[in-house]
Design an enzyme around this catalytic site. Structure first.
Site, short mmCIF file in Angstrom:
data_model
loop_
_atom_site.label_atom_id
_atom_site.label_comp_id
_atom_site.label_asym_id
_atom_site.label_seq_id
_atom_site.Cartn_x
_atom_site.Cartn_y
_atom_site.Cartn_z
N SER A 139 0.82 -1.21 0.00
CA SER A 139 0.00 0.00 0.00
C SER A 139 0.86 1.26 0.00
CB SER A 139 -0.91 0.03 1.23
OG SER A 139 -1.69 -1.14 1.29
N1 SAH Z 1 -0.53 -4.97 4.15
C1 SAH Z 1 0.08 -5.26 2.89
C2 SAH Z 1 -0.88 -5.03 1.76
C3 SAH Z 1 -0.92 -6.20 0.89
S1 SAH Z 1 -2.17 -6.19 -0.36
C4 SAH Z 1 1.38 -4.51 2.72
O1 SAH Z 1 1.70 -3.66 3.52
O2 SAH Z 1 2.10 -4.82 1.80
C5 SAH Z 1 -3.42 -7.18 0.40
C6 SAH Z 1 -3.09 -8.62 0.63
O3 SAH Z 1 -4.27 -9.25 1.11
C7 SAH Z 1 -2.68 -9.41 -0.61
O4 SAH Z 1 -1.40 -9.94 -0.42
C8 SAH Z 1 -3.73 -10.50 -0.74
O5 SAH Z 1 -3.24 -11.74 -1.19
C9 SAH Z 1 -4.24 -10.59 0.70
N2 SAH Z 1 -5.58 -11.19 0.86
C10 SAH Z 1 -6.69 -11.02 0.11
N3 SAH Z 1 -7.72 -11.75 0.59
C11 SAH Z 1 -7.23 -12.41 1.69
C12 SAH Z 1 -7.79 -13.33 2.62
N4 SAH Z 1 -9.06 -13.75 2.54
N5 SAH Z 1 -7.01 -13.80 3.62
C13 SAH Z 1 -5.71 -13.42 3.72
N6 SAH Z 1 -5.11 -12.55 2.88
C14 SAH Z 1 -5.86 -12.05 1.87
#
Ligand code: SAH
Length: 219
Positions: free
Chosen positions: A69
């Protein structure tokens, strides 16, 4: 000369600039959050080819079609949790582990779930390298929460979609759920506080996140 080189390698200056130019002018004011953002080495959470963009005002690809993000969104969401330091926080969507690292400096322990195995492994390596010890990671479906360690003082969801009822059940009374809610591509941050009776709800910023998907990814 040596000192200058070391400074540029630790990216201290771009990180400070990120705080001064991207976070403070947009209203992030919690000093603990600003301190965490000025300390956590974001460049260690992005792929080597993107290191030069690590402190830019944008999200970046982390593989598997997912993103780290934008720094402002990480700071804004961290601030909205109003953490004091004693909390146990559940994060849904570890990604590369950057938000996890920021949270780990603001609370007692972070429990973070990622559904994509390669990202879960990458986050583990990143967090180890950046020396964040008060973090527990799990590969699985975050929509199920993490019963073993519930209840949590806060739950933060870093993928956009609709809340799982389980999350409210796994919150302490007074605990907060923060997530980007809505259909694909048009999300709004919502903060819900679990009260003795009922829930207090606030709709905040509009934003765009990668989608919250069901089930652990298996290949
Ligand atoms: N907090 C992260 C943002 C990653 S983007 C950072 O700082 O980089 C969001 C993430 O949520 C992705 O990697 C995606 O695979 C994950 N995601 C989506 N649905 C999910 C679920 N049901 N359970 C766990 N992770 C999930």
């Amino acid at each position: 000369m040596k000192i200058q080189r070391k400074q540029s390698l630790s990216f201290e200056r771009p990180r400070r600039r990120m705080v001064e130019e991207q976070l403070i002018p947009r209203g992030v004011s919690d000093t603990r959050v600003l301190q965490a953002m000025a300390t956590v080495p974001r460049h260690m959470f992005v792929d080597a080819a993107l290191i030069g963009y690590a402190y830019q005002d944008s999200s970046l690809p982390i593989g598997e079609g997912q993103t780290i993000s934008q720094p402002f969104m990480v700071a804004r969401m961290s601030e909205l949790l109003s953490l004091q330091g004693h909390e146990r926080v559940l994060e849904i969507g570890t990604g590369c582990g950057y938000q996890t690292a920021v949270l780990s400096r603001l609370c007692q322990r972070v429990y973070s779930i990622e559904r994509i195995p390669t990202l879960h492994t990458k986050a583990r390596q990143n967090l180890r390298q950046a020396r964040h010890a008060n973090v527990m990671l799990k590969c699985g479906d975050g929509l199920l929460g993490w019963d073993e360690y519930a209840p949590f003082d806060a739950i933060i969801v870093t993928a956009g979609g609709f809340a799982s009822d389980i999350w409210m059940q796994q919150l302490c009374e007074g605990g907060v759920l923060l997530m980007p809610e809505g259909e694909h591509g048009s999300h709004r941050l919502v903060r819900r506080r679990k009260l003795h009776e009922g829930v207090e709800e606030e709709y905040l910023d509009t934003c765009t996140f990668v989608p919250l998907l069901k089930g652990e990814l298996r290949r």
